[in-house]
Design a protein around this motif. Structure first.
Motif, PDB file in Angstrom:
ATOM      1  N   GLY A  62     -41.911  20.406  -8.983  1.00  0.00           N
ATOM      2  CA  GLY A  62     -43.243  20.040  -9.436  1.00  0.00           C
ATOM      3  C   GLY A  62     -43.487  18.545  -9.515  1.00  0.00           C
ATOM      4  N   THR A  63     -42.473  17.740  -9.221  1.00  0.00           N
ATOM      5  CA  THR A  63     -42.665  16.286  -9.164  1.00  0.00           C
ATOM      6  C   THR A  63     -42.973  15.888  -7.727  1.00  0.00           C
ATOM      7  N   GLY A  64     -43.033  14.586  -7.477  1.00  0.00           N
ATOM      8  CA  GLY A  64     -43.303  14.113  -6.122  1.00  0.00           C
ATOM      9  C   GLY A  64     -42.060  13.723  -5.358  1.00  0.00           C
ATOM     10  N   ILE A  65     -40.878  14.099  -5.846  1.00  0.00           N
ATOM     11  CA  ILE A  65     -39.635  13.627  -5.221  1.00  0.00           C
ATOM     12  C   ILE A  65     -39.293  14.461  -3.991  1.00  0.00           C
ATOM     13  N   SER A  66     -39.129  13.764  -2.872  1.00  0.00           N
ATOM     14  CA  SER A  66     -38.801  14.425  -1.604  1.00  0.00           C
ATOM     15  C   SER A  66     -37.484  13.940  -1.011  1.00  0.00           C
ATOM     16  N   ASP A  67     -36.891  12.886  -1.587  1.00  0.00           N
ATOM     17  CA  ASP A  67     -35.623  12.339  -1.078  1.00  0.00           C
ATOM     18  C   ASP A  67     -34.677  12.054  -2.226  1.00  0.00           C
ATOM     19  N   LEU A  68     -33.412  12.397  -2.016  1.00  0.00           N
ATOM     20  CA  LEU A  68     -32.341  12.077  -2.952  1.00  0.00           C
ATOM     21  C   LEU A  68     -31.373  11.121  -2.270  1.00  0.00           C
ATOM     22  N   TYR A  69     -31.152   9.962  -2.885  1.00  0.00           N
ATOM     23  CA  TYR A  69     -30.166   9.000  -2.394  1.00  0.00           C
ATOM     24  C   TYR A  69     -28.914   9.167  -3.252  1.00  0.00           C
ATOM     25  N   VAL A  70     -27.943   9.935  -2.763  1.00  0.00           N
ATOM     26  CA  VAL A  70     -26.767  10.225  -3.578  1.00  0.00           C
ATOM     27  C   VAL A  70     -25.639   9.259  -3.200  1.00  0.00           C
ATOM     28  N   HIS A  71     -25.094   8.582  -4.212  1.00  0.00           N
ATOM     29  CA  HIS A  71     -24.069   7.566  -3.978  1.00  0.00           C
ATOM     30  C   HIS A  71     -22.827   8.202  -3.367  1.00  0.00           C
ATOM     31  N   SER A  72     -22.500   7.790  -2.167  1.00  0.00           N
ATOM     32  CA  SER A  72     -21.403   8.405  -1.410  1.00  0.00           C
ATOM     33  C   SER A  72     -20.401   7.368  -0.942  1.00  0.00           C
ATOM     34  N   GLY A  73     -20.470   6.173  -1.433  1.00  0.00           N
ATOM     35  CA  GLY A  73     -19.564   5.090  -1.090  1.00  0.00           C
ATOM     36  C   GLY A  73     -18.659   4.757  -2.273  1.00  0.00           C
ATOM     37  N   PRO A  74     -18.385   3.478  -2.458  1.00  0.00           N
ATOM     38  CA  PRO A  74     -18.879   2.352  -1.677  1.00  0.00           C
ATOM     39  C   PRO A  74     -18.140   2.204  -0.359  1.00  0.00           C
ATOM     40  N   LEU A  75     -18.769   1.478   0.565  1.00  0.00           N
ATOM     41  CA  LEU A  75     -18.086   1.113   1.795  1.00  0.00           C
ATOM     42  C   LEU A  75     -16.955   0.142   1.473  1.00  0.00           C
ATOM     43  N   GLU A  76     -15.922   0.179   2.279  1.00  0.00           N
ATOM     44  CA  GLU A  76     -14.892  -0.858   2.189  1.00  0.00           C
ATOM     45  C   GLU A  76     -15.473  -2.163   2.731  1.00  0.00           C
ATOM     46  N   GLY A 120     -16.236  -2.277   6.315  1.00  0.00           N
ATOM     47  CA  GLY A 120     -17.258  -1.374   6.838  1.00  0.00           C
ATOM     48  C   GLY A 120     -16.844   0.073   6.940  1.00  0.00           C
ATOM     49  N   THR A 121     -15.590   0.382   6.698  1.00  0.00           N
ATOM     50  CA  THR A 121     -15.114   1.761   6.804  1.00  0.00           C
ATOM     51  C   THR A 121     -15.442   2.535   5.526  1.00  0.00           C
ATOM     52  N   LEU A 122     -15.332   3.863   5.619  1.00  0.00           N
ATOM     53  CA  LEU A 122     -15.655   4.737   4.493  1.00  0.00           C
ATOM     54  C   LEU A 122     -14.662   5.892   4.464  1.00  0.00           C
ATOM     55  N   PRO A 123     -13.733   5.915   3.517  1.00  0.00           N
ATOM     56  CA  PRO A 123     -12.784   7.032   3.432  1.00  0.00           C
ATOM     57  C   PRO A 123     -13.505   8.335   3.100  1.00  0.00           C
ATOM     58  N   GLU A 124     -13.212   9.389   3.835  1.00  0.00           N
ATOM     59  CA  GLU A 124     -13.851  10.679   3.566  1.00  0.00           C
ATOM     60  C   GLU A 124     -13.468  11.226   2.200  1.00  0.00           C
ATOM     61  N   SER A 125     -12.341  10.767   1.665  1.00  0.00           N
ATOM     62  CA  SER A 125     -11.901  11.233   0.353  1.00  0.00           C
ATOM     63  C   SER A 125     -12.836  10.787  -0.768  1.00  0.00           C
ATOM     64  N   VAL A 126     -13.737   9.858  -0.481  1.00  0.00           N
ATOM     65  CA  VAL A 126     -14.650   9.346  -1.503  1.00  0.00           C
ATOM     66  C   VAL A 126     -15.732  10.368  -1.849  1.00  0.00           C
ATOM     67  N   TYR A 127     -16.083  11.232  -0.916  1.00  0.00           N
ATOM     68  CA  TYR A 127     -17.184  12.185  -1.162  1.00  0.00           C
ATOM     69  C   TYR A 127     -16.754  13.609  -0.782  1.00  0.00           C
TER      70      TYR A 127
END
Length: 367
Positions: free
Chosen positions: A106-120, A123-130
């Protein structure tokens, strides 16, 4: 005579005659007194030079907060919510997603930005983070059909300290692109990038956005960014950077260059150093107008709302309130482009929000 015990006869006579003259000050004393007066005058002048523009700016912001928002300046159902890391690292459960869905329905929210980092920093991103990202994406799709889940990725840039990510390194930018592919392969429907402190005019950042946009478009995914505020006065970022070492703002031109390269741009319109609700609201109104002028109609422009509570220099909790921010957003929208369709607000951040924050968003923006 009382009080004359320690005087000489000559001094006593002069006193009795009533013709005594004050002793002349020594030459060094006159020079010292003159220097003190000059120092006081200089200090007062400097204070006035600093204080008058500041008071003028605060008055202008308070005036900018006056008036009534136009009818219809409410949610366009393009709002977003920043979410903390607990949603993808295993701490949140099914019951939490159910409660989140109840809150957002019932709100106007259409996007969720879920924290899935941080990046190293490279620039790399370990899959174990998320590890629970796929579970969360599927749960949102089940309970909130039509709401997109984007991977919120960020890092500290080595722009003001020796440590951090260096965008001038092509290898680092290539690694960020690979990390974006990695989260899109996981099932995220977009990449939300937040790199700070990002100085105005950074060509390496624009180059990175160009590469990311090609990748997201090829997958029918979204590219969004968290953006710095825009110069409230011309070239303020340059002056502030020279004085403090932290430019803080972007030029309006650079903001536009970023906005043209993304699907969504969310202004971090908090941490503004404003001392009053009225000046904060007036500042947000100005930022909204400046951002609207620079953002193409094809890009979603989102203005950030402070769903967190801190008291420190740069962010005063009594001033940076959700009602003041929403009113400022509506005033800026009313004055600049009241009918703009691709517009919304972004709420930062879920785990710090109070019931009062949610109620203010719903009553002043959604209703």
């Amino acid at each position: 005579m009382q009080g004359t015990e320690d005087t000489t006869p000559d001094e006593t006579k002069a006193a009795d005659d009533g013709n005594s003259l004050p002793a002349a000050p020594a030459p060094g004393s006159r020079r010292g007194s003159g220097r003190r007066r000059r120092v006081r005058r200089t200090a007062l002048t400097v204070l006035l030079v600093l204080l008058i523009p500041l008071l003028s700016a605060l008055t202008a912001l308070r005036v900018n907060y006056t008036g009534d928002p136009a009818d219809g300046t409410r949610t366009r159902n393009r709002d977003a919510l920043w979410l903390g890391h607990a949603w993808v690292d295993g701490r949140k459960k099914d019951a939490d997603v159910t409660a989140l869905a109840r809150r957002l329905r019932g709100t106007g929210i259409s996007d969720l930005y879920v924290h899935s980092g941080p990046l190293e920093h490279d620039g790399t991103l370990p899959e174990s983070v998320y590890p629970r990202a796929r579970w969360f994406i599927d749960a949102v799709h089940e309970k909130l059909p039509g709401v997109r889940v984007q991977a919120f990725l960020g890092d500290v840039l080595a722009t003001e300290t020796p440590d951090g990510m260096r965008l001038e390194d092509p290898g680092t930018r290539a690694a960020v692109l690979r990390s974006a592919r990695q989260v899109l392969d996981t099932g995220y429907e977009g990449v939300h990038l937040d790199l700070e402190p990002l100085h105005s005019g950074d060509r390496n950042y624009l180059t990175l956005l160009d590469a990311l946009r090609r990748e997201t478009r090829s997958r029918d995914a979204r590219l969004s960014v968290a953006a710095h505020q825009i110069d409230p006065l011309p070239a303020l970022h340059t002056v502030w950077g020279r004085v403090t070492g932290h430019p803080k703002w972007w030029s309006q031109q650079f903001f536009g260059q970023v906005a043209r390269r993304v699907d969504q741009i969310a202004v971090m319109s908090y941490d503004t150093m404003q001392p009053l609700e009225s000046t904060y609201g007036g500042y947000v109104a100005q930022q909204t107008s400046l951002a609207l002028e620079a953002t193409p109609p094809s890009t979603d422009l989102l203005m950030g709302l402070p769903f967190f509570h801190e008291d420190r220099f740069g962010h005063w909790n009594h001033a940076e309130t959700v009602p003041a921010a929403v009113r400022g957003v509506r005033l800026g929208l009313s004055r600049t482009d009241a009918d703009r369709a691709r517009f919304g607000v972004a709420l930062y951040i879920d785990f710090a929000a109070t019931e009062a924050d949610w109620r203010a968003y719903e009553e002043h923006w959604v209703e």
